[in-house]
Design an enzyme around this catalytic site. Structure first.
Site, PDB file in Angstrom:
ATOM      1  NE  ARG A  33      67.092  77.280 -32.654  1.00  0.00           N
ATOM      2  CZ  ARG A  33      67.129  78.162 -31.653  1.00  0.00           C
ATOM      3  NH1 ARG A  33      67.436  79.419 -31.909  1.00  0.00           N
ATOM      4  NH2 ARG A  33      66.881  77.792 -30.422  1.00  0.00           N
TER       5      ARG A  33
ATOM      6  CD  GLU B 256      65.473  75.774 -15.651  1.00  0.00           C
ATOM      7  OE1 GLU B 256      66.303  75.518 -14.779  1.00  0.00           O
ATOM      8  OE2 GLU B 256      65.706  75.650 -16.875  1.00  0.00           O
TER       9      GLU B 256
END
Length: 171
Positions: A58, A95
Site C-alpha cells: 500500500r 511483534e
C-alpha cells in the site's frame, strides 16, 4: 474535506480484536484521493527530497502518485525475491517474528535525499526498516510519512527522522 470520512473501519480483520483501517474507500473517491495527495505534497515538499520510496504494497499507492505530483523518482521497497537484478535487503523484527524488505542495489545514489512512505504507521517496525535499508544504500532520509498514524501504538518513537501523517487515530 475530512479525509477520515473516506477511511472504512473493518472490525476483526485480519484477526479478532483488530480494527483494520481500509484506504480503498479513499482511493476510489477521486476528489478525496486528490486532496490527500495534494496535502501530502505540501507536507513533503519542504524536506526537499530527490526521490520517494514506497513500502510494499500500500505504500506504493501513496508514494508513486506523490512522486509524480512532485516531479520526483520513485523507489520500491519490496518483499524478498520480488525485484529483478542485484538487490540489498534488511531483516527486521515484527511483534511476532521477523520479516525482510529489499530494494534494487542501484535504486539510489549515495547522498540522495529519499522520503519513505507507507499507508499507515502502527508499531513502526516496517517504516524503521525502510529507513535503515535506504541508509544502508547510502541515501539520506529527511522524513517519513504516512496517510494514517495509529498514535496509541507509539510507532513514531521507533523512527529517528521527522514523521508526518495526514490522519491520526488515538484509539
Amino acid at each position: 474535506m475530512d479525509l477520515k470520512d473516506h477511511i472504512r473501519g473493518i472490525p476483526d480483520f485480519p484477526k479478532p480484536g483488530i480494527m483494520f483501517l481500509d484506504i480503498s474507500t479513499l482511493l476510489r473517491h477521486g476528489a478525496a484521493w486528490r486532496s490527500a495527495m495534494a496535502r501530502l505534497a505540501d507536507i513533503i515538499r519542504p524536506y526537499k527530497p530527490d526521490m520517494l520510496a514506497g513500502i510494499e504494497s500500500r505504500g506504493f499507492l501513496v508514494a508513486a502518485p506523490l512522486a509524480l505530483e512532485l516531479g520526483l523518482g520513485f523507489v520500491m521497497l519490496r518483499k524478498p525475491r520480488k525485484l529483478p537484478g542485484l538487490t540489498i535487503g534488511l531483516n527486521y523484527a515484527l511483534e511476532y517474528g521477523t520479516d525482510r524488505i529489499e530494494m534494487q542495489a542501484d535504486a539510489v545514489k549515495k547522498g540522495d535525499r529519499v522520503v519513505v512512505l507507507d499507508d499507515l504507521l502502527a508499531t513502526g517496525g516496517t517504516l524503521a526498516a525502510g529507513i535503515s535499508l535506504l541508509r544502508q544504500a547510502g541515501a539520506e532520509v529527511p522524513c517519513a510519512a504516512t496517510l494514517i498514524e495509529l498514535s496509541f501504538l507509539n510507532g513514531r518513537a521507533r523512527l529517528d527522522v521527522p514523521f508526518e501523517s495526514l490522519m491520526t487515530y488515538d484509539s
